[in-house]
Design a protein around this motif. Structure first.
Motif, mmCIF file in Angstrom:
data_model
loop_
_atom_site.group_PDB
_atom_site.id
_atom_site.type_symbol
_atom_site.label_atom_id
_atom_site.label_comp_id
_atom_site.label_asym_id
_atom_site.label_seq_id
_atom_site.Cartn_x
_atom_site.Cartn_y
_atom_site.Cartn_z
ATOM 1 N N ALA A 64 0.829 -1.209 0.000
ATOM 2 C CA ALA A 64 0.000 0.000 0.000
ATOM 3 C C ALA A 64 0.865 1.262 0.000
ATOM 4 O O ALA A 64 0.575 2.232 -0.712
ATOM 5 N N GLU A 65 1.935 1.242 0.786
ATOM 6 C CA GLU A 65 2.842 2.393 0.852
ATOM 7 C C GLU A 65 3.493 2.644 -0.506
ATOM 8 O O GLU A 65 3.544 3.785 -0.981
ATOM 9 N N LEU A 66 3.992 1.590 -1.144
ATOM 10 C CA LEU A 66 4.628 1.745 -2.453
ATOM 11 C C LEU A 66 3.632 2.205 -3.513
ATOM 12 O O LEU A 66 3.953 3.065 -4.339
ATOM 13 N N GLU A 67 2.430 1.657 -3.498
ATOM 14 C CA GLU A 67 1.410 2.084 -4.458
ATOM 15 C C GLU A 67 1.112 3.569 -4.292
ATOM 16 O O GLU A 67 0.972 4.300 -5.282
ATOM 17 N N TYR A 68 1.040 4.034 -3.057
ATOM 18 C CA TYR A 68 0.771 5.447 -2.781
ATOM 19 C C TYR A 68 1.912 6.326 -3.300
ATOM 20 O O TYR A 68 1.681 7.351 -3.945
#
Length: 157
Positions: A64-68
């Motif tokens: 989720a962090e990388l996608e953001y």
């Protein structure tokens, strides 16, 4: 407005590769470990199952962090100019109060590694150094309210 993450194309591609690995490889490995642990029966006292589920939560959080970060990337061109400090500059500074020299690489927030001297352009030191030249004295404003001065001695790549 979403937070923007300043980065180079190279860093953007690295983040995409890491995301791809976490989604296509690591996620599947964790699912297999969970299935294996489930096959051992009672889940209430199954440490292997608990560990795999915790790893799954951690992996999903990282995804989720990388996608953001990828979604909100502000990609900047590589710059080889050493006449001023910019993203990816290697800057040698002198702190007169501490009587010591330090070398920092100015990076995006996604590449920070303080142990290797890689600091964010958004950090107090990075912000103070940005767009400055050799010989400039910069004041670093710390979050605790103290200030100190650095002199730029060298800028390289």
């Amino acid at each position: 407005m979403a937070e923007q993450f300043v980065m180079t194309q190279k860093n953007y591609e690295r983040l995409k590769e890491e995301l791809d690995y976490l989604v296509k490889v690591k996620r599947l490995e964790i699912i297999e470990r969970i299935a294996e642990a489930r096959s051992h029966g009672d889940l209430s006292e199954n440490a292997e199952y608990d560990a795999a589920r915790e790893e799954q939560r951690s992996n999903e959080g990282k995804i989720a962090e990388l996608e953001y970060k990828i979604k909100n990337a502000d990609i900047r061109e590589e710059n080889n100019d050493t006449s001023y400090v910019h993203l990816n500059s290697v800057v040698t500074v002198y702190d007169e109060d501490m009587e010591e020299e330090a070398v920092y690489t100015i990076t995006s927030v996604t590449e920070v590694d303080v142990m290797q001297g890689k600091i964010s352009i958004d950090s107090p030191v990075g912000t103070a150094l940005l767009r400055k030249k050799v010989g400039d004295k910069v004041t670093v404003h710390c979050p605790d309210g103290t200030d100190y001065t650095l002199t730029i001695r060298k800028i390289s790549r």
